[in-house]
Design a protein around this motif. Structure first.
Motif, short mmCIF file in Angstrom:
data_model
loop_
_atom_site.label_atom_id
_atom_site.label_comp_id
_atom_site.label_asym_id
_atom_site.label_seq_id
_atom_site.Cartn_x
_atom_site.Cartn_y
_atom_site.Cartn_z
N HIS A 1 0.83 -1.21 0.00
CA HIS A 1 0.00 0.00 0.00
C HIS A 1 0.86 1.26 0.00
CE1 HIS A 1 -3.21 -2.80 1.08
NE2 HIS A 1 -4.08 -1.83 0.89
N LEU A 2 1.90 1.28 0.81
CA LEU A 2 2.77 2.46 0.87
C LEU A 2 3.52 2.64 -0.44
CD1 LEU A 2 4.19 2.25 4.51
CD2 LEU A 2 2.27 3.61 3.65
N ASP A 3 3.91 1.54 -1.07
CA ASP A 3 4.55 1.64 -2.39
C ASP A 3 3.60 2.27 -3.40
OD1 ASP A 3 6.90 0.52 -1.46
OD2 ASP A 3 6.50 -1.48 -2.30
N ALA A 4 2.33 1.90 -3.32
CA ALA A 4 1.35 2.45 -4.26
C ALA A 4 1.19 3.96 -4.06
CB ALA A 4 0.00 1.76 -4.08
N LEU A 5 1.39 4.43 -2.83
CA LEU A 5 1.27 5.85 -2.54
C LEU A 5 2.57 6.61 -2.78
CD1 LEU A 5 -0.81 5.59 0.76
CD2 LEU A 5 -1.63 6.35 -1.47
N GLY A 6 3.67 5.87 -2.95
CA GLY A 6 4.97 6.51 -3.16
C GLY A 6 5.68 6.85 -1.87
N VAL A 7 5.25 6.27 -0.76
CA VAL A 7 5.84 6.55 0.55
C VAL A 7 7.13 5.75 0.71
CG1 VAL A 7 5.54 6.23 3.04
CG2 VAL A 7 3.67 7.16 1.65
N GLY A 8 8.21 6.41 1.14
CA GLY A 8 9.44 5.66 1.35
C GLY A 8 10.54 6.43 2.01
N PHE A 9 10.32 7.73 2.30
CA PHE A 9 11.40 8.53 2.86
C PHE A 9 10.96 9.15 4.20
CE2 PHE A 9 14.00 12.21 3.65
CZ PHE A 9 15.27 11.79 3.29
N GLY A 10 11.87 9.12 5.16
CA GLY A 10 11.58 9.74 6.45
C GLY A 10 10.56 8.94 7.23
N ALA A 11 9.83 9.64 8.09
CA ALA A 11 8.89 8.99 8.98
C ALA A 11 7.50 8.92 8.35
CB ALA A 11 8.80 9.75 10.31
N CYS A 12 6.76 7.85 8.68
CA CYS A 12 5.39 7.73 8.21
C CYS A 12 4.57 6.98 9.26
CB CYS A 12 5.32 6.99 6.88
SG CYS A 12 3.66 6.98 6.14
N HIS A 13 3.35 7.46 9.47
CA HIS A 13 2.41 6.89 10.43
C HIS A 13 1.16 6.48 9.65
CE1 HIS A 13 -0.43 6.59 13.74
NE2 HIS A 13 -1.12 7.64 13.31
N THR A 14 0.86 5.18 9.66
CA THR A 14 -0.25 4.64 8.88
C THR A 14 -1.28 4.03 9.82
OG1 THR A 14 1.25 4.11 7.05
CG2 THR A 14 -0.88 2.99 7.07
N GLU A 15 -2.56 4.31 9.56
CA GLU A 15 -3.65 3.72 10.33
C GLU A 15 -4.42 2.76 9.44
OE1 GLU A 15 -5.96 6.86 12.00
OE2 GLU A 15 -4.30 7.65 13.19
N TYR A 16 -4.77 1.61 10.00
CA TYR A 16 -5.42 0.58 9.19
C TYR A 16 -6.26 -0.34 10.08
CZ TYR A 16 -1.92 -2.79 10.89
OH TYR A 16 -1.15 -3.61 11.69
N ASP B 1 -10.88 -9.96 7.59
CA ASP B 1 -10.72 -11.27 6.94
C ASP B 1 -9.30 -11.45 6.43
OD1 ASP B 1 -13.45 -11.87 7.38
OD2 ASP B 1 -14.00 -10.77 5.57
N GLY B 2 -8.34 -11.04 7.23
CA GLY B 2 -6.94 -11.20 6.87
C GLY B 2 -6.40 -10.16 5.89
N ARG B 3 -7.24 -9.20 5.52
CA ARG B 3 -6.84 -8.21 4.51
C ARG B 3 -6.66 -6.84 5.16
NH1 ARG B 3 -10.35 -5.45 0.22
NH2 ARG B 3 -12.04 -6.41 1.40
N VAL B 4 -5.51 -6.22 4.91
CA VAL B 4 -5.25 -4.88 5.40
C VAL B 4 -6.08 -3.87 4.61
CG1 VAL B 4 -3.52 -3.04 5.33
CG2 VAL B 4 -2.96 -5.24 6.36
N ARG B 5 -6.73 -2.95 5.34
CA ARG B 5 -7.49 -1.88 4.70
C ARG B 5 -7.07 -0.57 5.37
NH1 ARG B 5 -13.55 -3.10 3.30
NH2 ARG B 5 -12.82 -2.16 1.34
N LEU B 6 -6.56 0.35 4.58
CA LEU B 6 -6.05 1.61 5.11
C LEU B 6 -7.19 2.51 5.58
CD1 LEU B 6 -3.25 2.71 2.62
CD2 LEU B 6 -3.05 1.29 4.68
N ILE B 7 -6.96 3.15 6.71
CA ILE B 7 -7.82 4.25 7.14
C ILE B 7 -7.25 5.55 6.58
CG2 ILE B 7 -8.76 5.53 9.10
CD1 ILE B 7 -9.90 2.71 8.80
N GLU B 8 -5.99 5.83 6.90
CA GLU B 8 -5.31 6.99 6.31
C GLU B 8 -3.81 6.86 6.54
OE1 GLU B 8 -7.22 10.25 8.32
OE2 GLU B 8 -5.54 10.48 9.69
#
Length: 400
Positions: free
Chosen positions: A234-249, A253-260
């Motif tokens: 999911h983060l790769d799809a958003l282009g996230v990869g540098f510095g700090a990141c805080h993800t809520e999910y 049924d075993g599947r990750v679903r992002l909140i924000e």
């Protein structure tokens, strides 16, 4: 060489985290802000239109910048663009904008074939048209943060009432109405250098009663290997990869679903508590990444092997009024009690988030917080027992 930090109002992350960390690294700091008068006198603050990348570049260019960063949700894109123009390490401006725009983030995840959360964007002044089958749903600002003006709605009548309420305060804000994702709310904390990404850990979040989404507690709960792999996609799809990141999910049924995704450190003093739990100079690590150091140069522990548990609880105002009595900052270690010796040895802390004499609000957001309490110990039962006993001995009084 100097570290520049873009910010709005003073935050604990900057005052108690980044400024001391920069000093430990031998870097002088200047805060660029549109509110310099609000900052403590011992932190150099320079007036700047920090939402304008050109203004940030102009303010930084003459000062031999070693690094430029921000821990504000509102300033990630502008700061990233300014860093790129200055030739400094930083986040991808497009990724920063994508994370801030909840509708754009949903589109990116859907385009990558990872998940589809039904989302409707409602422009300022527009009337949302949502099918009855779409309820329950969540309405919130498209570019919002910290559960501000986020509400669970059960039908068209509730949606219309909440939209009217939000627009009375913020008439120009665009909203999203999206599918309500059920399940335990969790967080995923990462650091990256643009190539490699490290997982710092995660938390299981307890929420107050609906229709708002006030975070009232967090328990240390690093994501599983399977969750980590899904979150990385999911983060790769958003282009996230540098510095700090805080993800809520959530996991369904075993599947990750992002909140924000908030492209900065976790907030409300959780970053400072995370640093204490992990035993790492977290803020210095973020600075070093923005200085261009590789992730491999940082000594990061395996979150699954930390061997400690932490719990955080927020004390919230239960009614509006003036805060007339509250404990000050407290730190200590729980002694053995006559009925609960299991609590002994837990490190405990209390940090006020609202000064005595200030008005307290009840908004369903983190603006209701009076204080944050935390405990760190060897296991969850020990920490919970110690923190409950600690909290029972503290008092907050609201008059009015």
């Amino acid at each position: 060489m100097r570290l520049y930090i873009t910010a709005l109002n003073p935050t604990d992350a900057v005052r108690d985290g980044f400024v001391p960390a920069a000093a430990a690294l031998g870097l002088p700091v200047t805060v660029l802000t549109d509110r310099p008068g609000e900052w403590p006198a011992d932190i150099p603050a320079l007036r700047c239109d920090v939402r304008d990348p050109d203004a940030v570049v102009a303010a930084v260019a003459a000062g031999r910048p070693a690094a430029l960063l921000s821990n504000s949700d509102h300033l990630q894109a502008a700061t990233a663009l300014a860093a790129r123009r200055l030739g400094l390490p930083g986040k991808d401006p497009d990724a920063a904008r994508r994370c801030k725009d909840k509708a754009a983030a949903r589109r990116a995840v859907t385009a990558a074939g990872l998940d589809q959360v039904h989302t409707l964007t409602v422009d300022p002044g527009a009337v949302p048209a949502v099918a009855d089958a779409a309820y329950p749903a969540v309405v919130k600002p498209r570019d919002g943060v910290a559960s501000e003006d986020a509400y669970l709605v059960g039908d068209a009548r509730e949606l219309a009432a909440r939209v009217t309420e939000i627009r009375a305060r913020r008439p120009d804000v665009a909203l999203v109405v999206e599918e309500y994702l059920t399940g335990d709310l969790r967080t995923h904390e990462t650091l990256g250098d643009g190539d490699a990404l490290a997982v710092l850990g995660g938390w299981r979040t307890g929420l107050g009663p609906p229709p708002t989404f006030t975070e009232v507690s967090l328990d240390w709960a690093p994501p599983t290997a399977d969750e980590t792999a899904q979150l990385r996609a999911h983060l790769d799809a958003l282009g996230v990869g540098f510095g700090a990141c805080h993800t809520e999910y959530v996991v369904q049924d075993g599947r990750v679903r992002l909140i924000e995704v908030n492209y900065r450190l976790i907030g409300d003093r959780m970053d400072l508590i995370l640093a204490e739990l992990l035993g790492v100079p977290l803020f210095a690590h973020v600075i070093r990444l923005h200085l261009g150091e590789p992730l491999a140069a940082l000594d990061l522990p395996d979150p699954q092997a930390v061997g400690r548990h932490a719990r955080v609880e927020y004390v919230c105002a239960d009614r509006p009024g003036r805060l007339t009595a509250a404990p000050g900052p407290l730190d200590g270690t729980a002694p053995p009690g006559p009925l609960d010796p299991i609590a002994a040895g837990v490190r405990l802390g209390c940090r006020p988030l609202r000064e005595v004499g200030r008005d307290a609000e009840v908004t369903g957001t983190n603006r209701d917080y009076l204080a944050v309490l935390h405990g760190i110990g060897s296991d969850a039962p020990r920490v919970r027992t110690a923190l409950a006993r600690f909290r029972a001995g503290l008092r907050w009084e609201i008059s009015g």
